[in-house]
Scaffold this active site. Structure first.
Site, mmCIF file in Angstrom:
data_model
loop_
_atom_site.group_PDB
_atom_site.id
_atom_site.type_symbol
_atom_site.label_atom_id
_atom_site.label_comp_id
_atom_site.label_asym_id
_atom_site.label_seq_id
_atom_site.Cartn_x
_atom_site.Cartn_y
_atom_site.Cartn_z
ATOM 1 N N ARG A 129 0.838 -1.193 0.000
ATOM 2 C CA ARG A 129 0.000 0.000 0.000
ATOM 3 C C ARG A 129 0.882 1.255 0.000
ATOM 4 O O ARG A 129 1.978 1.262 0.568
ATOM 5 C CB ARG A 129 -0.835 -0.042 1.275
ATOM 6 C CG ARG A 129 -1.708 1.167 1.524
ATOM 7 C CD ARG A 129 -3.093 0.851 1.218
ATOM 8 N NE ARG A 129 -4.040 1.787 1.785
ATOM 9 C CZ ARG A 129 -5.112 2.195 1.122
ATOM 10 N NH1 ARG A 129 -5.351 1.772 -0.115
ATOM 11 N NH2 ARG A 129 -5.982 2.993 1.691
ATOM 12 N N THR B 216 -5.020 -0.826 -6.422
ATOM 13 C CA THR B 216 -5.782 0.385 -6.750
ATOM 14 C C THR B 216 -4.895 1.609 -6.938
ATOM 15 O O THR B 216 -3.773 1.657 -6.425
ATOM 16 C CB THR B 216 -6.794 0.681 -5.616
ATOM 17 O OG1 THR B 216 -7.673 1.729 -6.019
ATOM 18 C CG2 THR B 216 -6.118 1.098 -4.315
ATOM 19 N N ASP C 53 -7.822 8.369 1.389
ATOM 20 C CA ASP C 53 -8.269 7.329 2.341
ATOM 21 C C ASP C 53 -7.934 7.685 3.792
ATOM 22 O O ASP C 53 -8.356 6.991 4.710
ATOM 23 C CB ASP C 53 -7.674 5.967 1.970
ATOM 24 C CG ASP C 53 -8.479 5.291 0.871
ATOM 25 O OD1 ASP C 53 -9.623 5.716 0.632
ATOM 26 O OD2 ASP C 53 -7.976 4.340 0.248
ATOM 27 N N SER D 175 -7.503 1.294 4.608
ATOM 28 C CA SER D 175 -8.093 0.786 3.367
ATOM 29 C C SER D 175 -9.311 -0.086 3.667
ATOM 30 O O SER D 175 -9.487 -0.556 4.786
ATOM 31 C CB SER D 175 -7.044 -0.063 2.639
ATOM 32 O OG SER D 175 -7.585 -0.662 1.491
ATOM 33 N N ASN E 154 -6.785 4.233 -6.175
ATOM 34 C CA ASN E 154 -7.900 4.816 -5.433
ATOM 35 C C ASN E 154 -9.023 5.258 -6.368
ATOM 36 O O ASN E 154 -9.685 4.432 -6.953
ATOM 37 C CB ASN E 154 -7.478 5.944 -4.496
ATOM 38 C CG ASN E 154 -8.626 6.345 -3.577
ATOM 39 O OD1 ASN E 154 -9.433 5.495 -3.214
ATOM 40 N ND2 ASN E 154 -8.737 7.600 -3.229
ATOM 41 N N THR F 112 -10.750 0.443 -8.580
ATOM 42 C CA THR F 112 -9.896 -0.572 -7.939
ATOM 43 C C THR F 112 -10.127 -1.888 -8.671
ATOM 44 O O THR F 112 -11.096 -2.024 -9.414
ATOM 45 C CB THR F 112 -10.221 -0.707 -6.437
ATOM 46 O OG1 THR F 112 -10.032 0.546 -5.824
ATOM 47 C CG2 THR F 112 -9.408 -1.752 -5.723
#
Ligand code: DON
Length: 580
Positions: free
Chosen positions: A91, A404, A428, A457, A406, A386
């Site tokens: 991430r 993703t 996020d 997430s 986003n 995503t």
């Protein structure tokens, strides 16, 4: 039977296609080219990891609005031989110069700052993530696994109806960046850049070069040198804060999966910094304790329990969850049998609990969002961005990978000369704690912005194991859909284990969502028959109907025969297939 009910039942039963069984491995992804790439890897002797990474890389090229090298994600990887399941967390993280209030102007969240353009960009993790996955779990050389993506970037892919719709929705954002405009839009009648027509070819030669360098030189081809400098200068010119130092210091994290169970099956899913896995484990736990029937049964009493469990899971999310390296999360407590039993005990079977009673918070409307609609000004709340890849190979190795940038087309910013479309994952975070984000989702203090922190997430790649052998993967699944991801995953699992649906029906069946705030049940077009909907309203639930959301991708191994089936959500343009 009432006429409207009959019509509904016909809608559900007409036009469904049974799952085709395969004797070898199987794959489900959101794009036919990605599924083909994954199968090509399996057919060359690659395993589930090679196939999943090849597919993810092709998705980043052929569906750039969902994911790509400029984004990040999570994957669960299960090894059949050792029986071990591991998690890779690639991430994005907040740049070092990020500050808690960076999206506030005069004390209020400034619309668009965390979703469009340079300031919304977090440090991308996908390039390092895919290469590290291959290095640790792959069998084929990176050059082989990356070849289909390089080819797709160089030779191009054609614009699908979905591409066109999404580009139309993100038109202003894409037009704001000359490089993104040039790559993803086409000149219209007056020379103004417009969404390309369906069938037009999109080639990305710069991205092909970046991918090729990555396949030859490894992560340094992205995190240092030419690409890193281009990312830094593009972001800087746009007024952002991401630096080449942020890129050079980016590392992935390997984690242990979060474990739960449902109807005697072991469930492995994503731990924090995803909030999705905990919701999956908690809600399945409540449902199991509540009785033998799951939400797939469509019984109003069961649906009421399901919605109330989801509401409580999202309250826990808002209260406690954030990056585990920054906040103390009482995780063992939150998925303990005791906590799950308390969640069930707190549900009033005869009445919906108002969300504000569980945890008071400002309403989405107060923050300028209408629940479920105009998620961004002018956009349709489709909740399908995503992308997810599910693979189980012929040996039983399994990968569930969700990735993703986003929001659609991420920040809409392309690092000049590299083809790398940058994410807007900073959205996020809680720009202001307890204030709704793009998905109307409210998160709390634990998800406040800090340098180097991972934004919370919803992505929930999940594996379900056989009842008779908890080391053998039986179902790999996941979905996009922002805040709706966990409930999509829960319902597909219930459809398979409770409803005994085949995998194609399981991913296609109507869905029901709640997320604590906004305080309304979201029902997709085929989610509930009218009588059930009225029964839920009678229990005090507000119900909002909308078009379908999510894009569930699942592979299922039949424990009785060992045959694999795969299902790609019929709401979208994906494709599932396998090997004979
Ligand atoms: O990580 C997350 O939860 C989001 N960035 C995922 C975005 C997403 O699924 C968008 N879908 N509507």
């Amino acid at each position: 039977m009432r006429r409207e009910t009959l019509a509904f039942v016909l809608l559900l039963t007409v036009n469904t296609q049974a799952a085709r069984p395969f004797r070898g491995g199987a794959v489900a992804t959101a794009h036919p080219r990605a599924t083909e790439a994954a199968l090509a890897m399996l057919n060359r002797g690659g395993g589930a990891t090679d196939a999943a990474v090849a597919a993810a890389l092709v998705l980043g090229v052929a569906a750039p609005y969902h994911s790509g090298l400029g984004g990040g994600g999570f994957a669960l990887v299960h090894e059949a031989r050792s029986g071990i399941t591991e998690v890779i967390d690639f991430r994005e993280v907040a740049p070092k110069a990020a500050t808690r209030d960076m999206y506030l102007r005069e004390g209020k969240v400034a619309p668009g700052l965390s979703t469009d353009g340079a300031l919304s960009v977090a440090v991308p993790g996908a390039a390092r993530g895919y290469l590290e996955l291959l290095g640790r779990k792959g069998r084929l050389k990176p050059a082989v696994v990356m070849a289909p993506a390089i080819q797709a970037a160089r030779k191009g892919f054609w614009v699908t109806p979905k591409y066109r719709t999404i580009a139309q929705n993100r038109l202003d954002c894409l037009r704001a960046d000359p490089e993104a405009s040039r790559l993803f839009l086409r000149p219209g009648a007056q020379g103004v850049m417009e969404a390309p027509a369906v069938g037009e070819l999109i080639t990305q030669p710069e991205l092909a070069r970046t991918l090729e360098e990555l396949s030859r030189r490894g992560p340094s081809a992205f995190y240092e040198g030419r690409v890193a400098s281009a990312i830094e200068s593009t972001v800087k010119e746009g007024g952002g804060i991401l630096t080449s130092e942020d890129l050079a210091s980016y590392r992935v994290r390997w984690r242990q999966p979060l474990e739960g169970s449902y109807r005697g099956h072991r469930v492995a899913t994503m731990p924090p910094p995803s909030a999705g896995g905990l919701a999956v484990v908690q809600v399945l736990g409540v449902l199991e304790r509540a009785g033998a029937r799951g939400p797939s049964s469509r019984e109003p009493a069961v649906l009421h329990t399901y919605v109330e469990a989801v509401r409580r899971a999202y309250v826990d999310r808002a209260r406690y969850l954030g990056d585990p390296a920054f906040v103390e999360i009482p995780l063992p407590k939150l998925h303990s049998a005791e906590h799950i039993s308390q969640m069930l005990a707190s549900i009033d079977p005869s009445r919906a609990t108002p969300s504000q009673k569980l945890l008071p918070a400002p309403l989405a409307a107060d923050a300028g969002y209408t629940p479920w609609t105009d998620v961004l000004p002018g956009a349709k709340a489709e909740r399908k961005n995503t992308t997810h890849v599910s693979v189980i190979d012929r040996e039983g190795n399994a990968v569930a990978l969700t990735t993703t940038v986003n929001y659609w087309f991420g920040s809409c910013l392309v690092a000049r000369g590299t083809g790398v479309l940058l994410n807007d994952e900073m959205d996020d975070f809680a720009a202001a704690p307890m204030t709704p984000n793009t998905y109307g989702l409210v998160t709390g203090e634990a998800n406040a912005i800090a340098p180097g922190k991972i934004p919370l997430s919803s992505m929930s790649p999940t594996l379900v194991f056989r009842k008779d052998d908890p080391k053998k993967a039986m179902l790999a699944l996941g979905s996009p859909g922002g805040s709706t991801i966990p409930t999509t995953v829960i319902q597909v699992i219930s459809n398979v284990l409770d409803g005994q649906m085949d995998v194609v029906r399981a991913v296609g069946a109507g869905r029901i969502h709640h997320q604590y705030l906004p305080d309304a049940i979201l029902v997709d077009k085929f989610g509930l028959e009218p009588a059930t909907l009225r029964a839920l309203e009678a229990l005090g639930h507000a119900v909002t109907r909308t078009d379908g959301w999510g894009d569930a991708e699942a592979v299922l191994i039949d424990p009785a025969t060992g045959l694999a089936t795969a299902g790609s959500d019929p709401r979208n343009e994906g494709f599932a297939s396998g090997q004979d």
